[in-house]
Write an enzyme that holds these catalytic residues in place. Sequence first.
Site, short mmCIF file in Angstrom:
data_model
loop_
_atom_site.label_atom_id
_atom_site.label_comp_id
_atom_site.label_asym_id
_atom_site.label_seq_id
_atom_site.Cartn_x
_atom_site.Cartn_y
_atom_site.Cartn_z
N GLU A 168 1.23 -1.20 -0.40
CA GLU A 168 -0.04 0.28 0.00
C GLU A 168 1.37 1.11 0.34
O GLU A 168 2.55 1.68 -0.40
CB GLU A 168 -0.72 -0.05 1.19
CG GLU A 168 0.09 -0.64 2.51
CD GLU A 168 0.80 0.27 3.15
OE1 GLU A 168 0.65 2.15 3.22
OE2 GLU A 168 2.12 -0.03 3.79
N GLU A 310 4.63 -0.74 1.06
CA GLU A 310 4.40 -0.50 -0.82
C GLU A 310 4.66 -2.16 -0.80
O GLU A 310 4.52 -3.01 -2.02
CB GLU A 310 5.95 0.15 -0.74
CG GLU A 310 6.11 0.87 -0.92
CD GLU A 310 7.28 1.63 -1.03
OE1 GLU A 310 8.00 0.93 -2.19
OE2 GLU A 310 8.10 3.09 -1.19
#
Length: 344
Positions: A168, A310
């Site tokens: 994310e 991420e």
Amino acid sequence: MRIPDLVPIHNDELAATLAAAIDNKTKPLGSLGRLEALARQLGLIQASTTPRIDRPAILVFAADHGIVAEGVSAYPQEVTWQMVENFLAGGAAINVFARQNNCAIQVIDAGVNHDFGVRDGLVDRKVASGTRNFALEPAMRMDECALAMERGMALARDLPGNVIGFGEMGIGNTTAAAALMHKLAGIPLPECVGAGTGLSPEGVRRKQAVLEAAVNQHAGVDDPLAVLATFGGFEIAMMAGAMLQAAALRKVLLIDGFIVTSALLVAARLQPAILDYCVFAHCSNEQGHRLMLDHLGARPLLQLDLRLGEGTGSALALPLLHAAANFLAEMATFSSAQVSTSGE
């Protein structure tokens, strides 16, 4: 919105067969440690004595959060879209780690406050240009939250391969995740709040004060979907939907750090059997992640003091999935290698 039905993966006969196959490899019993448990889990998820890792992919969901207006992040909101551009250019840590592991990436705009236009490598599933400020009002309407989850489910249905890693990007999303953790896991708020992208001690205290006021304002919200809509983000809701659908398709879920695990908290409240399908990549250095993992009964594979997000932890753990599947498929047995199992 229909939540996919999930069933636990355990099968006594298959579990016994997998245990026997692992124990018969040319090694002392239990000597491959966590890899043995991981191989058993992969076999049970795939309902196979020869599990394999097929076309793994990492989904990186990006969205903005209205709560940043309260000064809860060390970075301005525009960093969200700027980092999405970095993902698309191949320059972020997740790009580097995915490349080295031959892992596909999909970057999904779940709700970034920016117009990217049509871009190669960007999957546009934007619900809105960021959530509302949950210090003042619910972050999402229930229909927006449901739409985000449904779009996540569709992404998981359409994705080839049998392993999905979750990542994310969203300035302010550790604040949303801390609220979800407090509400869904019942952990005291001070233990849920950390530095996020690098807040000073004073910044952490402000973040906690903002969260305390917001939680008090929405004190009557307890249903997991209502909690998600009130405090979550579009990327978190989309991840929760994708997780549920991926598990329904008997895919392996590689769970990254604090934010991804907050999405799993929601999914697990809706379908507790989802935890059988989860491989927990690592324990983040973000305060609260260890407690969140403990609440779920999770044992992470790695402890690298990461707090980047991420999906980087998912990518770094992927070689361990390959190792678990490969030793089960390729390692010789005592009989095939003509190695004695006795003390003679």
